[in-house]
Design a protein around this motif. Structure first.
Motif, PDB file in Angstrom:
ATOM      1  N   PRO A 258       1.168  16.076   0.162  1.00 58.07           N
ATOM      2  CA  PRO A 258       2.622  16.323   0.209  1.00 58.07           C
ATOM      3  C   PRO A 258       3.129  16.810   1.558  1.00 58.07           C
ATOM      4  O   PRO A 258       4.314  16.624   1.869  1.00 58.07           O
ATOM      5  CB  PRO A 258       2.830  17.394  -0.875  1.00 58.07           C
ATOM      6  N   LEU A 259       2.260  17.425   2.378  1.00 56.97           N
ATOM      7  CA  LEU A 259       2.693  17.937   3.674  1.00 56.97           C
ATOM      8  C   LEU A 259       2.369  16.979   4.816  1.00 56.97           C
ATOM      9  O   LEU A 259       2.423  17.365   5.980  1.00 56.97           O
ATOM     10  CB  LEU A 259       2.056  19.300   3.945  1.00 56.97           C
ATOM     11  N   GLN A 260       2.038  15.737   4.485  1.00 58.40           N
ATOM     12  CA  GLN A 260       1.845  14.710   5.504  1.00 58.40           C
ATOM     13  C   GLN A 260       3.138  13.940   5.702  1.00 58.40           C
ATOM     14  O   GLN A 260       3.795  13.557   4.731  1.00 58.40           O
ATOM     15  CB  GLN A 260       0.736  13.735   5.101  1.00 58.40           C
ATOM     16  N   CYS A 261       3.505  13.708   6.952  1.00 59.34           N
ATOM     17  CA  CYS A 261       4.716  12.948   7.287  1.00 59.34           C
ATOM     18  C   CYS A 261       4.331  11.797   8.203  1.00 59.34           C
ATOM     19  O   CYS A 261       3.296  11.828   8.871  1.00 59.34           O
ATOM     20  CB  CYS A 261       5.753  13.840   7.974  1.00 59.34           C
ATOM     21  N   GLY A 262       5.196  10.806   8.228  1.00 51.22           N
ATOM     22  CA  GLY A 262       4.935   9.640   9.059  1.00 51.22           C
ATOM     23  C   GLY A 262       4.249   8.547   8.281  1.00 51.22           C
ATOM     24  O   GLY A 262       3.238   8.783   7.614  1.00 51.22           O
ATOM     25  N   SER A 263       4.827   7.331   8.322  1.00 50.72           N
ATOM     26  CA  SER A 263       4.275   6.131   7.670  1.00 50.72           C
ATOM     27  C   SER A 263       4.351   6.181   6.152  1.00 50.72           C
ATOM     28  O   SER A 263       3.917   5.240   5.497  1.00 50.72           O
ATOM     29  CB  SER A 263       2.819   5.880   8.095  1.00 50.72           C
ATOM     30  N   LEU A 264       4.827   7.271   5.586  1.00 50.05           N
ATOM     31  CA  LEU A 264       5.027   7.372   4.153  1.00 50.05           C
ATOM     32  C   LEU A 264       6.526   7.370   3.878  1.00 50.05           C
ATOM     33  O   LEU A 264       7.299   7.927   4.660  1.00 50.05           O
ATOM     34  CB  LEU A 264       4.375   8.653   3.593  1.00 50.05           C
ATOM     35  N   PRO A 265       6.970   6.764   2.790  1.00 45.61           N
ATOM     36  CA  PRO A 265       8.416   6.645   2.549  1.00 45.61           C
ATOM     37  C   PRO A 265       9.085   8.006   2.422  1.00 45.61           C
ATOM     38  O   PRO A 265       8.614   8.890   1.700  1.00 45.61           O
ATOM     39  CB  PRO A 265       8.491   5.850   1.230  1.00 45.61           C
ATOM     40  N   GLY A 266      10.196   8.168   3.148  1.00 47.59           N
ATOM     41  CA  GLY A 266      10.991   9.391   3.050  1.00 47.59           C
ATOM     42  C   GLY A 266      10.416  10.593   3.764  1.00 47.59           C
ATOM     43  O   GLY A 266      10.817  11.720   3.474  1.00 47.59           O
TER      44      GLY A 266
ATOM     45  N   PRO B 107      -0.819   3.023  11.256  1.00 50.23           N
ATOM     46  CA  PRO B 107      -0.515   4.444  11.011  1.00 50.23           C
ATOM     47  C   PRO B 107      -0.713   4.857   9.558  1.00 50.23           C
ATOM     48  O   PRO B 107      -1.171   5.965   9.283  1.00 50.23           O
ATOM     49  CB  PRO B 107       0.954   4.570  11.437  1.00 50.23           C
ATOM     50  N   LEU B 108      -0.384   3.963   8.607  1.00 49.84           N
ATOM     51  CA  LEU B 108      -0.533   4.299   7.192  1.00 49.84           C
ATOM     52  C   LEU B 108      -2.003   4.486   6.837  1.00 49.84           C
ATOM     53  O   LEU B 108      -2.362   5.437   6.119  1.00 49.84           O
ATOM     54  CB  LEU B 108       0.090   3.206   6.332  1.00 49.84           C
ATOM     55  N   LEU B 109      -2.877   3.605   7.326  1.00 46.53           N
ATOM     56  CA  LEU B 109      -4.308   3.754   7.053  1.00 46.53           C
ATOM     57  C   LEU B 109      -4.848   5.051   7.643  1.00 46.53           C
ATOM     58  O   LEU B 109      -5.687   5.724   7.032  1.00 46.53           O
ATOM     59  CB  LEU B 109      -5.077   2.557   7.614  1.00 46.53           C
TER      60      LEU B 109
ATOM     61  N   LEU C 277       0.824  -1.204   0.000  1.00 46.45           N
ATOM     62  CA  LEU C 277       0.000   0.000   0.000  1.00 46.45           C
ATOM     63  C   LEU C 277       0.859   1.255   0.000  1.00 46.45           C
ATOM     64  O   LEU C 277       0.530   2.258  -0.637  1.00 46.45           O
ATOM     65  CB  LEU C 277      -0.922  -0.021   1.219  1.00 46.45           C
ATOM     66  N   SER C 278       1.989   1.208   0.708  1.00 47.13           N
ATOM     67  CA  SER C 278       2.900   2.351   0.718  1.00 47.13           C
ATOM     68  C   SER C 278       3.491   2.595  -0.662  1.00 47.13           C
ATOM     69  O   SER C 278       3.715   3.743  -1.061  1.00 47.13           O
ATOM     70  CB  SER C 278       4.014   2.107   1.734  1.00 47.13           C
ATOM     71  N   ALA C 279       3.745   1.521  -1.418  1.00 41.46           N
ATOM     72  CA  ALA C 279       4.265   1.678  -2.782  1.00 41.46           C
ATOM     73  C   ALA C 279       3.243   2.344  -3.694  1.00 41.46           C
ATOM     74  O   ALA C 279       3.620   3.049  -4.647  1.00 41.46           O
ATOM     75  CB  ALA C 279       4.660   0.314  -3.338  1.00 41.46           C
ATOM     76  N   GLN C 280       1.947   2.140  -3.421  1.00 44.67           N
ATOM     77  CA  GLN C 280       0.906   2.776  -4.228  1.00 44.67           C
ATOM     78  C   GLN C 280       0.552   4.178  -3.750  1.00 44.67           C
ATOM     79  O   GLN C 280      -0.221   4.877  -4.410  1.00 44.67           O
ATOM     80  CB  GLN C 280      -0.358   1.908  -4.225  1.00 44.67           C
ATOM     81  N   ALA C 281       1.118   4.581  -2.606  1.00 48.39           N
ATOM     82  CA  ALA C 281       0.751   5.883  -2.038  1.00 48.39           C
ATOM     83  C   ALA C 281       1.128   7.024  -2.971  1.00 48.39           C
ATOM     84  O   ALA C 281       0.368   7.988  -3.146  1.00 48.39           O
ATOM     85  CB  ALA C 281       1.425   6.067  -0.675  1.00 48.39           C
TER      86      ALA C 281
ATOM     87  N   SER D  18       9.923  11.800   7.590  1.00 43.98           N
ATOM     88  CA  SER D  18      10.155  11.538   9.005  1.00 43.98           C
ATOM     89  C   SER D  18       9.790  12.758   9.846  1.00 43.98           C
ATOM     90  O   SER D  18       9.320  13.781   9.333  1.00 43.98           O
ATOM     91  CB  SER D  18      11.627  11.179   9.224  1.00 43.98           C
ATOM     92  N   THR D  19      10.032  12.659  11.156  1.00 41.36           N
ATOM     93  CA  THR D  19       9.794  13.807  12.034  1.00 41.36           C
ATOM     94  C   THR D  19      10.710  14.970  11.674  1.00 41.36           C
ATOM     95  O   THR D  19      10.307  16.133  11.754  1.00 41.36           O
ATOM     96  CB  THR D  19      10.029  13.395  13.493  1.00 41.36           C
ATOM     97  N   ALA D  20      11.950  14.660  11.264  1.00 41.61           N
ATOM     98  CA  ALA D  20      12.872  15.730  10.867  1.00 41.61           C
ATOM     99  C   ALA D  20      12.356  16.467   9.639  1.00 41.61           C
ATOM    100  O   ALA D  20      12.491  17.692   9.542  1.00 41.61           O
ATOM    101  CB  ALA D  20      14.257  15.146  10.594  1.00 41.61           C
ATOM    102  N   ASP D  21      11.743  15.742   8.698  1.00 41.36           N
ATOM    103  CA  ASP D  21      11.174  16.396   7.515  1.00 41.36           C
ATOM    104  C   ASP D  21      10.054  17.350   7.917  1.00 41.36           C
ATOM    105  O   ASP D  21       9.954  18.466   7.384  1.00 41.36           O
ATOM    106  CB  ASP D  21      10.647  15.350   6.538  1.00 41.36           C
ATOM    107  N   ALA D  22       9.187  16.925   8.850  1.00 45.25           N
ATOM    108  CA  ALA D  22       8.095  17.792   9.293  1.00 45.25           C
ATOM    109  C   ALA D  22       8.634  19.047   9.963  1.00 45.25           C
ATOM    110  O   ALA D  22       8.152  20.163   9.709  1.00 45.25           O
ATOM    111  CB  ALA D  22       7.175  17.027  10.244  1.00 45.25           C
ATOM    112  N   ALA D  23       9.645  18.901  10.821  1.00 42.00           N
ATOM    113  CA  ALA D  23      10.233  20.060  11.500  1.00 42.00           C
ATOM    114  C   ALA D  23      10.923  21.000  10.514  1.00 42.00           C
ATOM    115  O   ALA D  23      10.824  22.230  10.629  1.00 42.00           O
ATOM    116  CB  ALA D  23      11.211  19.600  12.565  1.00 42.00           C
ATOM    117  N   LEU D  24      11.629  20.438   9.533  1.00 37.87           N
ATOM    118  CA  LEU D  24      12.314  21.273   8.545  1.00 37.87           C
ATOM    119  C   LEU D  24      11.321  22.036   7.671  1.00 37.87           C
ATOM    120  O   LEU D  24      11.543  23.208   7.340  1.00 37.87           O
ATOM    121  CB  LEU D  24      13.216  20.402   7.674  1.00 37.87           C
ATOM    122  N   VAL D  25      10.228  21.380   7.280  1.00 38.21           N
ATOM    123  CA  VAL D  25       9.205  22.066   6.472  1.00 38.21           C
ATOM    124  C   VAL D  25       8.597  23.215   7.267  1.00 38.21           C
ATOM    125  O   VAL D  25       8.382  24.317   6.740  1.00 38.21           O
ATOM    126  CB  VAL D  25       8.119  21.067   6.021  1.00 38.21           C
TER     127      VAL D  25
END
Length: 513
Positions: free
Chosen positions: A200-208, A303-305, A188-192, A210-217
């Motif tokens: 695009p602004l959702q983080c967590g459970s999606l490839p690439g 978490p992905l669902l 399912l993650s491969a089809q995401a 992470s929490t660091a990406d959310a903080a940096l954005v």
């Protein structure tokens, strides 16, 4: 007589000390946590003493009603058929799924640890795919795999333990079920990305993401607004109930609209129905009871669902931004004044509330936090203008913790790394009790603990900020202490030699890379 008794008890103490030293010197990465439990003990278990519940069966029923409130029945299952778009399950997929699980993870009602399945798969790689492939190809998850254990634990720091909210439940699923769930989560993650399942602004459970990406954005967009001479404010929201509020019909309808493979949609629908759970506490009845859940906690696909389910809450609002990490949302707005920001945040919250209501999602207003950002060069006094949501006032914070990062209005990393430094010192003090100088844990295990435990605690957040020199110095001194603890070297040992002997690079190099 007294002399003999003294010699007797002294011999017992010496034997205990020698046995403990031998146990620590032969410790392995698996047994180190056993040693910690022996050294520091385990807090006593509490029996849920709930008003109106006079026996364990009534206590279990009250807790089940609290943790698993009733929900509308899910739609009926379709007739089982093999789907044409199905890709057969391979042994490589099962191997990747098994590699994500620890051998020491607690099993569910089957009491089969992951080490057994790993051994089975290593000896005969075709066995697990042949067992799981028919289930996935027909989009079916059998009820026998949906039995779970609910371990009741008390929440620390509560003044009283006479309500169900003073406890929490840890759900343990069958290990074979979690292997299949991990495979489905990977597919399912491969089809995401292909089906645009997440924003695009959702983080967590999606490839690439992470929490660091959310903080940096978050920091990048705040600084971009500041560059345009805007005042910026952010409201941090927490989804109330989270995973338990996911409605199966709405989730399945969303997956179909997005173009997810039909066999995956059918499997998710089968997975979310007919769940049973047996609560475990002192004196609990050994009976499995049917429960209504949104998406089961502790499940690899849960978490992905949930991320897919709440993707529609990322509204497009001018001069604003909504970032989320699973169930944690951050709404950022920008305008010429902080007072206007407060009004914009209130409007954004109402818009989010209206959008979330049809899918049974709500936000926990008491957990809401507010911060007014400012630049490091600003000469204005910090803004203290509060916000109001549902008759509740929220004053802006000077320090705020989100996703494990400590934010200040000017993004000063000193508060964050000071906290990391304190936590790392506490962790080192704890494990040093197990390994005093010259005895205790073997050096290779001390090195393993430094790499896997102390370094992540100390350097969490280095992907977002570089520690300033005022805190990098004490952090480096702490790292030198860790090297001396591993090697048992003198305090006067040359630092360069110390790092080579301990097989640990200097802290600035670790932080930079």
């Amino acid at each position: 007589m007294k002399s003999s008794r003294r010699i007797y008890f002294k011999a017992i103490a010496s034997a205990k000390k020698a046995h403990w030293s031998d146990f620590l010197s032969s410790a392995t990465p698996r047994s180190i946590w056993t040693a910690k439990r022996f050294a520091f003990g385990r807090p006593p278990e509490r029996f849920p003493d709930l008003p109106g519940a006079s026996n364990p069966a009534e206590v279990a029923e009250t807790l089940l009603d609290h943790f698993f409130p009733s929900k509308p029945p899910p739609p009926p299952l379709l007739r089982l058929t093999q789907y044409d778009d199905y890709t057969p399950l391979t042994s490589e997929e099962v191997s990747r799924a098994l590699s994500k699980f620890s051998n020491t993870s607690a099993p569910g009602p089957d009491h089969i640890p992951y080490s057994v399945w790993k051994s089975v798969h290593r000896i005969k790689p075709s066995l697990l795919p042949s067992l799981l492939d028919p289930l996935l190809s027909h989009g079916f998850h059998p009820p026998s795999l949906k039995k779970a254990l609910g371990i009741i634990l008390d929440k620390p720091g509560k003044p009283l333990y006479d309500t169900p909210s003073s406890f929490r439940v840890i759900v343990l699923l069958r290990t074979l079920s979690k292997i299949l769930e991990r495979v489905v989560a990977s597919r399912l993650s491969a089809q995401a990305t292909v089906c645009s399942l997440g924003h695009p602004l959702q983080c967590g459970s999606l490839p690439g993401r992470s929490t660091a990406d959310a903080a940096l954005v978050l920091q990048h967009n705040v600084e971009s607004f500041h560059h345009l001479r805007y005042k910026v404010s952010t409201l941090f929201l927490d989804v109330k109930g989270g995973f338990d509020n996911v409605e199966s019909p709405s989730l399945l309808s969303l997956l179909r609209r997005k173009g997810v493979s039909p066999y995956l949609v059918q499997w998710v629908g089968s997975f979310l129905r007919d769940c049973t759970c047996r609560l475990t506490f002192q004196g609990s009845p050994h009976i499995f009871a049917p429960v209504s859940v949104g998406v089961p906690q502790r499940s690899p696909i849960c978490p992905l669902l949930f991320v897919i389910y709440v993707s529609s809450l990322h509204l497009e609002i001018p001069r604003s931004l909504i970032i989320s990490y699973v169930d944690d949302f951050a709404v950022t707005v920008a305008s010429p004044s902080y007072r206007t920001n407060i009004r914009l945040l209130q409007k954004s919250f109402l818009a989010l509330k209206r959008k979330a209501s049809p899918i049974n999602i709500s936000f926990s207003v008491p957990k809401t936090e507010l911060i007014h950002w400012r630049t490091t060069r600003s000469n204005e006094p910090p803004c203290s203008l509060p916000g109001q949501l549902e008759t509740q006032l929220f004053y802006p914070l000077s320090r705020l913790k989100w996703l494990g990062f400590i934010f200040t209005p000017s993004f000063d990393p000193r508060s964050h790394f000071s906290r990391r430094y304190t936590l790392a010192n506490a962790a080192l003090a704890t494990i040093c009790c197990l390994s005093p100088p010259g005895m205790g844990l073997p050096p290779y295990l001390c090195l393993s603990l430094a790499r896997s435990l102390l370094a992540p605690i100390l350097m969490y957040g280095s992907a977002v900020w570089y520690p300033p020199l005022s805190i990098l110095g004490p952090m480096s001194v702490f790292w030198h202490r860790v090297c001396r603890w591993i090697t048992n070297c003198f305090s006067s040992t040359n630092i360069a030699c110390l790092h080579r002997e301990a097989c640990l690079p200097p802290l600035p190099i670790l932080v930079r890379h």
